[in-house]
Structures are given as C-alpha cells and as structure tokens.
Scaffold this motif. Structure first.
Motif, short mmCIF file in Angstrom:
data_model
loop_
_atom_site.label_atom_id
_atom_site.label_comp_id
_atom_site.label_asym_id
_atom_site.label_seq_id
_atom_site.Cartn_x
_atom_site.Cartn_y
_atom_site.Cartn_z
N LEU A 140 -2.05 8.59 -5.07
CA LEU A 140 -2.55 7.65 -4.07
C LEU A 140 -1.54 7.58 -2.93
CD1 LEU A 140 -4.29 5.27 -2.96
CD2 LEU A 140 -2.96 3.76 -4.47
N ALA A 141 -2.02 7.68 -1.69
CA ALA A 141 -1.11 7.62 -0.54
C ALA A 141 -1.73 6.82 0.59
CB ALA A 141 -0.76 9.02 -0.05
N PHE A 142 -0.91 5.97 1.22
CA PHE A 142 -1.24 5.29 2.46
C PHE A 142 -0.35 5.90 3.54
CE2 PHE A 142 -2.29 2.31 -0.89
CZ PHE A 142 -3.43 1.65 -0.44
N VAL A 143 -0.94 6.54 4.53
CA VAL A 143 -0.16 7.25 5.54
C VAL A 143 -0.57 6.75 6.93
CG1 VAL A 143 0.38 9.51 6.52
CG2 VAL A 143 0.01 9.28 4.05
N GLY A 144 0.41 6.25 7.68
CA GLY A 144 0.13 5.79 9.03
C GLY A 144 -0.84 4.64 9.11
N CYS A 145 -0.91 3.83 8.06
CA CYS A 145 -1.87 2.72 8.01
C CYS A 145 -1.22 1.42 8.49
CB CYS A 145 -2.40 2.53 6.60
SG CYS A 145 -3.43 3.89 6.00
N VAL A 146 -2.04 0.54 9.03
CA VAL A 146 -1.60 -0.80 9.42
C VAL A 146 -2.04 -1.77 8.34
CG1 VAL A 146 -1.69 -2.60 11.17
CG2 VAL A 146 -1.79 -0.20 11.86
N LEU A 147 -1.06 -2.40 7.69
CA LEU A 147 -1.33 -3.30 6.58
C LEU A 147 -0.77 -4.69 6.87
CD1 LEU A 147 -0.47 -0.52 4.11
CD2 LEU A 147 -2.49 -1.91 3.70
N THR A 148 -0.82 -5.10 8.11
CA THR A 148 -0.29 -6.41 8.50
C THR A 148 -0.96 -7.53 7.71
OG1 THR A 148 0.17 -5.62 10.73
CG2 THR A 148 0.04 -8.00 10.43
N GLU A 149 -0.15 -8.32 7.03
CA GLU A 149 -0.60 -9.46 6.23
C GLU A 149 -1.61 -9.09 5.16
OE1 GLU A 149 -1.03 -13.38 7.99
OE2 GLU A 149 -0.29 -12.61 9.90
N ALA A 150 -1.58 -7.83 4.73
CA ALA A 150 -2.37 -7.43 3.56
C ALA A 150 -1.67 -7.93 2.30
CB ALA A 150 -2.52 -5.92 3.51
N THR A 151 -2.42 -8.10 1.22
CA THR A 151 -1.83 -8.58 -0.02
C THR A 151 -2.27 -7.70 -1.19
OG1 THR A 151 -3.66 -10.12 -0.44
CG2 THR A 151 -1.77 -10.97 0.77
N PHE A 152 -1.32 -7.46 -2.10
CA PHE A 152 -1.59 -6.73 -3.34
C PHE A 152 -1.30 -7.69 -4.50
CE2 PHE A 152 -0.57 -3.52 -0.20
CZ PHE A 152 -1.47 -2.50 -0.46
N THR A 153 -2.29 -7.94 -5.34
CA THR A 153 -2.14 -8.88 -6.44
C THR A 153 -2.62 -8.26 -7.74
OG1 THR A 153 -2.57 -10.71 -4.91
CG2 THR A 153 -2.69 -11.19 -7.25
N ASP A 154 -1.76 -8.30 -8.76
CA ASP A 154 -2.10 -7.75 -10.09
C ASP A 154 -2.55 -6.29 -10.00
OD1 ASP A 154 -1.54 -10.17 -11.34
OD2 ASP A 154 -3.57 -10.93 -11.04
N CYS A 155 -1.93 -5.54 -9.12
CA CYS A 155 -2.28 -4.12 -8.93
C CYS A 155 -1.32 -3.22 -9.70
CB CYS A 155 -2.24 -3.76 -7.45
SG CYS A 155 -3.48 -4.58 -6.44
N ASP A 156 -1.76 -2.03 -10.01
CA ASP A 156 -0.90 -0.99 -10.57
C ASP A 156 -0.81 0.12 -9.53
OD1 ASP A 156 0.45 0.99 -11.90
OD2 ASP A 156 -0.77 0.91 -13.72
N LEU A 157 0.28 0.11 -8.77
CA LEU A 157 0.50 1.12 -7.74
C LEU A 157 1.61 2.07 -8.14
CD1 LEU A 157 0.28 -1.07 -4.49
CD2 LEU A 157 -1.54 0.16 -5.66
N THR A 170 3.29 -7.93 4.84
CA THR A 170 2.51 -7.39 3.70
C THR A 170 3.12 -7.96 2.42
OG1 THR A 170 2.15 -5.36 4.95
CG2 THR A 170 1.72 -5.30 2.59
N GLU A 171 2.28 -8.49 1.57
CA GLU A 171 2.77 -9.16 0.37
C GLU A 171 2.44 -8.37 -0.89
OE1 GLU A 171 2.71 -13.51 -1.90
OE2 GLU A 171 1.73 -13.25 0.06
N PHE A 172 3.48 -8.08 -1.66
CA PHE A 172 3.32 -7.41 -2.95
C PHE A 172 3.51 -8.47 -4.04
CE2 PHE A 172 4.32 -3.97 -0.09
CZ PHE A 172 3.54 -2.92 -0.54
N GLY A 173 2.39 -8.90 -4.61
CA GLY A 173 2.45 -9.90 -5.67
C GLY A 173 2.79 -9.27 -7.01
N THR A 174 2.55 -10.00 -8.07
CA THR A 174 2.83 -9.46 -9.40
C THR A 174 2.01 -8.20 -9.63
OG1 THR A 174 1.13 -10.90 -10.33
CG2 THR A 174 3.40 -11.70 -10.38
#
Length: 224
Positions: A140-157, A170-174
């Motif tokens: 999985l790749a995010f390249v050149g993306c705008v993630l302003t104020e995006a949130t990741f919650t309970d994700c497996d990255l 950008t918020e990386f939660g648990t």
C-alpha cells in the motif's frame, strides 16, 4: 504485469493496456448480476453513485463526478480510477486489490472496514478523510497525496509507504504501524505521535517528530 516501487514496497498496478485486453464502454457500474468486467466507464456527472454487493473487475473509471457516493461490500480488482471527484464518499466493508487511484478528489471521504492489497493512491486529495479499521494486507502506498486533517483510527498500516505527502494535522490514532515508511514527508504537524511505534523515518526527521510531539503536549519553551 505493471508495478511501482517506493522504498521497500512494490505495488502491482493494473496493466490495462496489455495486448489482447479489450475494455468495453459501459453506461453504468450497476449490473443486475453484480459483476462488471473488462470495462471502461467515464465522464459522467452524477447526483449519486450507490453500489452494494458489487464486483468491478479489470477496468478503468475516468472523470466521474458524483455529489453523493455510497459503496458497500464493493470488490475492486485490477481497476484504475483517475480524475474522479467523489464528494464525501462513504466506502465500507470492501476489498481493493491491484487498484490505482490517481488524481482523484476524495475530500471528507470515510473508509470503514476496507481491505487494501496492492493499492496505490497517487496525487489524490484526501483532506479531512477518515480511515477506520482499514487494513493493508498487501503493498500500500500514498504518493504525493494531500491528507490535511485526515484521521486513521484502528487501522493496520503495517509496511505501508507515504511519499511526498502533505500530512498537516494528519492524525494517526491507535492501530498497527510497524514498518510504516514515513520518509520524505514533513512530519512536524502530525498528530498521534505516541501511536507511531516502530515506523521508519530518516535521521533528519527526528526534529520534525520532536516539534509535533511538543505541539501535541502543548509544551512551551520558557525564557532563561
């Protein structure tokens, strides 16, 4: 078979121009059989795009605009989506395999319980997007993306790659972020620093993380 490499990750992307492959133009992605295969769909201005229990296999979606998007239990395999403006999309309980999303606007989108395997987000606007219980089971790749104020919650990255992205607030939660590659990004305005255990950064990014952590803890440097 086409592929792109970013750091330690190689993403296999759809090869829709391979010899012998013919994509038929379709007027809708909604099929009575629930399967649309070897297709080309594009340049549609829709009020709503709603799909449920659908399979989109080997195809290209281009220039689609929709004010309301609801995708539930939708499987994509070997699909390229480009130049689309999908409003505040709601995408749940789905799986994407060998999918390339390029130059799309998904601002305010909500992805919930989506499984990603060989998926590339490239030059996409994902401001204010929410990713909840999203799992990367393959590259999985995010390249050149705008993630302003995006949130990741309970994700497996685990092992996912972010390259040249805007990660302001950008918020990386648990979640699980083992070997998530954050090199070549400005990390100074991240949120959820304490959750980013075992990620990969460059030596020069240590100052970025320090700045982000101080902002998160509301620490003020006093005068001598």
């Amino acid at each position: 078979m086409a592929s792109r490499t970013f750091g330690h990750v190689t993403v296999t992307t759809p090869d829709l121009d391979e010899p012998g492959l013919y994509l038929s133009q379709v007027d809708t992605l909604d099929s009575p059989r629930g399967i649309v295969q070897d297709f080309s769909y594009g340049n549609a201005d829709l009020r709503a795009l709603n799909l449920r229990d659908a399979q989109l296999i080997t195809g290209r979606i281009t220039g689609v605009q929709a004010k309301h998007v609801e995708l539930e239990a939708v499987t994509l395999h070997g699909v390229e989506i480009s130049g689309a403006h999908l409003g505040t999309a709601r995408w749940s309980g789905s799986k994407l395999t060998r999918v390339h999303l390029r130059d799309n606007k998904l601002m305010g989108a909500a992805l919930d319980g989506v499984v990603l395997d060989d998926v590339l987000f490239e030059n996409c606007k994902l401001d204010f997007a929410t990713f909840r219980k999203v799992r990367a089971t393959g590259p999985l790749a995010f390249v050149g993306c705008v993630l302003t104020e995006a949130t990741f919650t309970d994700c497996d990255l685990s092992a996912a790659v972010f390259r040249g992205c805007t990660l302001r607030l950008t918020e990386f939660g648990t979640g699980r972020y083992r070997d998530t590659d954050l090199r070549e990004n400005d990390l100074s305005a991240l949120r959820g620093i304490s959750n980013l255990t075992k990620v990969r950064i460059d030596p020069g990014q240590q100052a970025d993380l320090t700045e982000a952590l101080m902002a998160e803890l509301d620490i003020t440097l006093g005068d001598n």
